[in-house]
Design a protein around this motif. Structure first.
Motif, PDB file in Angstrom:
ATOM      1  N   THR A  21       7.343 -68.856  27.786  1.00 12.64           N
ATOM      2  CA  THR A  21       7.031 -68.729  26.821  1.00 12.64           C
ATOM      3  C   THR A  21       5.479 -68.040  27.791  1.00 12.64           C
ATOM      4  N   ARG A  23       3.201 -65.246  28.341  1.00 17.24           N
ATOM      5  CA  ARG A  23       3.603 -63.213  27.921  1.00 17.24           C
ATOM      6  C   ARG A  23       2.336 -62.874  28.888  1.00 17.24           C
ATOM      7  N   SER A  25       0.318 -59.880  29.107  1.00 23.77           N
ATOM      8  CA  SER A  25      -0.845 -59.870  28.231  1.00 23.77           C
ATOM      9  C   SER A  25      -2.210 -60.798  28.836  1.00 23.77           C
ATOM     10  N   GLU A  26      -1.510 -61.828  28.426  1.00 27.21           N
ATOM     11  CA  GLU A  26      -2.144 -62.863  28.237  1.00 27.21           C
ATOM     12  C   GLU A  26      -2.600 -63.815  29.627  1.00 27.21           C
ATOM     13  N   PHE A  28      -2.831 -62.030  32.248  1.00 28.19           N
ATOM     14  CA  PHE A  28      -3.723 -60.604  32.844  1.00 28.19           C
ATOM     15  C   PHE A  28      -4.342 -61.305  33.246  1.00 28.19           C
ATOM     16  N   GLY A  29      -5.217 -62.007  32.132  1.00 25.31           N
ATOM     17  CA  GLY A  29      -6.755 -62.258  31.694  1.00 25.31           C
ATOM     18  C   GLY A  29      -7.567 -63.529  33.090  1.00 25.31           C
ATOM     19  N   ILE A  30      -6.228 -64.111  33.276  1.00 26.06           N
ATOM     20  CA  ILE A  30      -5.901 -65.427  34.047  1.00 26.06           C
ATOM     21  C   ILE A  30      -6.570 -65.065  35.290  1.00 26.06           C
ATOM     22  N   TRP A  31      -5.255 -64.209  35.624  1.00 27.26           N
ATOM     23  CA  TRP A  31      -5.807 -63.616  36.742  1.00 27.26           C
ATOM     24  C   TRP A  31      -6.278 -62.745  37.116  1.00 27.26           C
ATOM     25  N   ILE A  32      -7.235 -62.032  36.957  1.00 23.90           N
ATOM     26  CA  ILE A  32      -8.286 -61.343  36.890  1.00 23.90           C
ATOM     27  C   ILE A  32      -9.322 -61.995  37.166  1.00 23.90           C
ATOM     28  N   VAL A  33      -9.841 -63.365  36.482  1.00 28.02           N
ATOM     29  CA  VAL A  33     -10.714 -63.891  36.872  1.00 28.02           C
ATOM     30  C   VAL A  33     -10.792 -64.341  38.084  1.00 28.02           C
ATOM     31  N   ARG A  53      -3.356 -70.645  37.704  1.00 23.87           N
ATOM     32  CA  ARG A  53      -2.063 -70.204  37.837  1.00 23.87           C
ATOM     33  C   ARG A  53      -0.850 -70.787  37.351  1.00 23.87           C
ATOM     34  N   TYR A  56      -0.721 -72.809  34.089  1.00 20.97           N
ATOM     35  CA  TYR A  56       0.375 -71.309  32.880  1.00 20.97           C
ATOM     36  C   TYR A  56       1.534 -71.367  33.379  1.00 20.97           C
ATOM     37  N   ASN A  60       4.327 -72.954  30.176  1.00 18.99           N
ATOM     38  CA  ASN A  60       5.150 -72.797  29.323  1.00 18.99           C
ATOM     39  C   ASN A  60       6.837 -72.138  30.061  1.00 18.99           C
ATOM     40  N   LEU A 309      -2.137 -54.472  40.209  1.00 16.76           N
ATOM     41  CA  LEU A 309      -2.979 -54.319  38.792  1.00 16.76           C
ATOM     42  C   LEU A 309      -1.669 -54.962  37.884  1.00 16.76           C
ATOM     43  N   ARG A 311       0.881 -57.267  39.133  1.00 18.77           N
ATOM     44  CA  ARG A 311       1.531 -58.159  39.281  1.00 18.77           C
ATOM     45  C   ARG A 311       1.333 -59.861  38.593  1.00 18.77           C
TER      46      ARG A 311
END
Lengths: 362, 375
Positions: A21, A23, A25-26, A28-33, A53, A56, A60, A309, A311
């Motif tokens: 489940t 996403r 986009s969701e 991405f925020g966790i990853w980049i931070v 990671r 998450y 999901n 980016l 990934r």
């Protein structure tokens, strides 16, 4: 909630597929931070990043209406990493001072490998839960020796011809010793089925080797022609040669990588599909090997082209495919499963020494 | 009664260590957090909020609220839990989660990551390598040197079979060269060895031990300056601590790749590792040309032929040039430039300028004064 009476899943005679489940986009925020904080803390945050990671991705992964949970703490992983790091620094220093010492440390690491594998599997199992019940791993160090060291040895010495046997040993060890609470998993992948999924990648390797051979012959022919060609400058000759070498490496890299992907997907299908929980509930994996390889390869290409980016998108894409092709068929009633290990306290804090790095990609 | 309490969130409640669950609500009643069953409204667990654990929020995965008795309340209603935790603590919680939320700010983060990554590779890594070199106690290179020499002696090298006169002649020249180098003649020792399958070669160990193979001396055919030019190159490696630098650099790059491995996937990790190897090659080429220049300077200071090392490459060509493809394996693409650079630098020191495209004296020879890749 999808399952109203989740404590007592209905008696179903059909496979229930898992789903992912998460996403892109969701994530991405966790990853980049994660990456940003890892950089500005000089790598210290990477342990906590790993926890976020994994939480998450586990959180999901939903099957029968409920998600998995990852319980390792950043501190646990950090301490484990510091120990490993110091150990390797020590080895490096000694090896730099006395190169022959490398032989001693290599032998030591090889001797300790089964133990490390066993502890790694146990750690990963114990920090995973589903429906409030932890997994556990009860495999022995001796079993790890046969499954991992002996298996890779046999597979290597036979040039991959006995790889299916090694896979069988490995996954009988990994899944046969896995426990969900007080319920055992059991797996009996048939050798015939494993050879069935071995055939295509083996053929790929053989064809790849033949192509490499032909290219190599053509190359050496071209080189002889170039060497005898006085018009060509030194630089041009060397350039041709270096390009040829890179090309050869590239072909080998791609062919073997592709074959490994196809084999891995096939083995996963066979192993999952011959695994049972509590002697009756059946697991299933029905990934298309070509599709899996395609996703993995395009993921790498897209990730590299976007300087990393994309990934998060790639990781979510692969997880979604693999999860969607995993299913379980419940026979009768699972009933109440009880944790066989304490979820908190001494049992968990003693896990610092475990190597969290070793996992088998499942 | 509990049913009058304000509802925090709906979810499921599990007894400790059990997969059994009942649909329940998490409620607030009289300062206690209570899990209340939907079916009969019974109180399954209750505790003071301080004694409970609320799992930190990650994306929108289910939230775990653990009671002191080990029982668990699980809910997907993340916002409701956030609102409750915020109200109780009087401040917003989940700093990391709020940074992670999908927002234009993430573009800034991405830019920052790119910038930092480039900066680390370009500036921080070299700076750390320099720092590590500075902090390395001098005894470490000594140990590295003696250990490596002992290993080489045991595995590949054997005692030199050169006539005493040759050894004295080269040794004397080496003394005058080393006297001009950093640390003086005492910092360097020359060792003669039979190279075995290594063939004509010379290499430097970090402690200032230089090894010269008999095969290289034979190759020079009595041209002492040529041998000294190669030794000057090796002294350059020792002065600049190239092997130590290379070691730290490789370790640094491997460490960086390991740290982000989980965040880039194993396929990309492999590619990065290979790319790191290629970059290490280019770094070692830079080190080689640096040592070439040092050879020119030292030979000049010692009153010898500064361009002698260039002659060494020529000699290699004479001997190996005919074999074409064979010796090309060991050559670097930039050998012609490297030779030209030596001659240019020599000319510059003499205060003379030569035209850029001098006689094409490019050399496809085995690389001479190279130190072992992993000392």
């Amino acid at each position: 909630m999808a399952v109203a009476d989740a404590g007592r899943p209905e008696t179903v005679a059909q496979f229930e597929r898992a789903s992912f489940t998460g996403r892109a986009s969701e994530y991405f925020g966790i990853w980049i931070v994660n990456v940003l904080l890892t950089i500005i803390t000089f790598g210290i945050y990477s342990a906590w990043a790993k926890v976020r990671r994994n939480r998450y991705f586990y959180g999901n992964t939903v099957i029968l209406g409920r998600a998995f949970e990852y319980h390792a703490t950043g501190k646990q992983i950090f301490i484990g990493r510091v120990i490993v790091f110091l150990f390797f620094i020590g080895i490096q220093i000694i090896a730099a001072i006395h190169p022959l010492f490398v032989i001693v440390t290599t032998v030591l690491i090889l001797a300790a490998l089964p133990w490390l594998v066993q502890r790694g599997l146990r750690f990963n199992a114990r920090v995973t839960s589903y429906r409030n019940v932890r997994f556990d791993f009860v495999g022995s160090v001796k079993g790890a020796f046969v499954a991992v060291v002996l298996g890779s040895f046999v597979s290597f010495l036979s040039l991959g011809i006995l790889a299916p046997l090694a896979s069988r040993w490995l996954y009988r060890y990994v899944f046969g010793n896995l426990r969900y609470g007080d319920r055992p998993f059991f797996t009996e992948p048939r050798v015939g089925a494993l050879y069935g999924v071995w055939f295509v990648p083996a053929l790929m390797v053989v064809i790849g080797a033949v192509i490499c051979g032909i290219v190599g012959l053509a190359m050496s022919g071209a080189i002889m022609a170039i060497v005898n060609n006085a018009d060509m400058t030194e630089e041009q000759m060397i350039l041709t040669f270096v390009l040829g070498i890179y090309l050869a490496f590239f072909v080998v890299f791609v062919v073997y990588g592709l074959a490994a992907l196809v084999y891995r997907a096939g083995v996963r299908n066979v192993v999952f599909s011959s695994t049972k929980l509590d002697d009756k509930h059946e697991l299933l994996s029905d990934m298309s090997r070509a599709r899996y390889a395609w996703i993995a390869i395009t993921n790498i290409i897209v990730t590299v082209l976007t300087l990393g980016l994309m990934r998060p998108w790639a990781a979510v894409r692969l997880a979604r495919y693999m999860t969607a092709h995993t299913a379980i068929r419940i026979h009768g009633d699972i009933g109440e499963v009880l944790s066989s290990i304490e979820s908190t306290g001494a049992a968990m804090s003693a896990e610092y020494m475990d190597m969290e790095g070793i996992d088998f990609g499942f | 009664m509990v049913s009058e309490g304000s509802v925090i969130a709906r979810g499921e409640w599990h007894p400790a260590n059990s997969s059994r669950s009942v649909a329940a609500t998490l409620q607030l009643a009289g300062g206690l957090v209570v899990a209340v069953g939907d079916a009969a409204g019974e109180r399954h667990a209750a505790a003071e909020p301080e004694k409970m654990t609320f799992s930190p929020r990650v994306g929108s995965i289910p939230r775990r609220i653990v009671f002191p008795d080990g029982s668990l309340f699980e809910t997907r209603d993340n916002d409701a839990i956030d609102a409750y935790v915020e109200k109780r603590q009087g401040r917003r919680s989940g700093f990391v989660h709020r940074m992670e939320e999908f927002h234009p700010r993430l573009i800034v983060f991405a830019g920052l990551v790119m910038l930092l990554a480039a900066g680390i590779y370009r500036y921080a890594l070299p700076a750390l390598v320099e720092l590590a070199v500075l902090l390395t106690p001098p005894v470490v290179p000594d140990w590295m040197g003696s250990g490596t020499l002992a290993t080489l002696d045991r595995t590949t090298l054997s005692p030199s079979k050169l006539p005493e006169a040759d050894r004295r002649r080269i040794g004397d020249g080496f003394e005058t060269l080393a006297a001009k180098a950093e640390g003086g003649a005492g910092a360097y020792t020359l060792n003669f060895r039979d190279g075995g399958y290594i063939g004509p070669n010379a290499f430097a160990l970090p402690d200032g031990s230089l090894i010269l193979t008999d095969q290289l001396v034979e190759l020079a055919k009595g041209d002492t300056d040529m041998i000294l030019g190669v030794l000057g190159h090796e002294i350059g490696h020792v002065e600049r601590k190239h092997s130590l630098r290379q070691l730290y650099r490789a370790a640094g790059i491997a460490g960086l790749i390991m740290l982000i491995a989980g965040d880039v996937g194993s396929g990309v990790e492999d590619i990065l590792t290979q790319g790191g190897g290629l970059l290490a090659l280019s770094y070692s080429r830079a080190a080689e040309s640096e040592a070439d220049m040092r050879s020119v300077e030292l030979m000049r200071a010692a009153g010898r032929d500064p361009a002698a090392i260039a002659r060494f490459f020529e000699r290699l060509e004479e001997i190996y040039g005919d074999h074409g493809g064979n010796s090309m394996l060991s050559t670097h693409p930039d050998t012609p430039e490297r030779r030209r650079a030596i001659l240019d630098y020599d000319a510059k020191l003499r205060g003379v300028t030569v035209e850029k495209n001098g006689p094409d004296t490019s050399t496809p020879g085995a690389e001479g004064g190279r130190q072992p890749a992993k000392p």
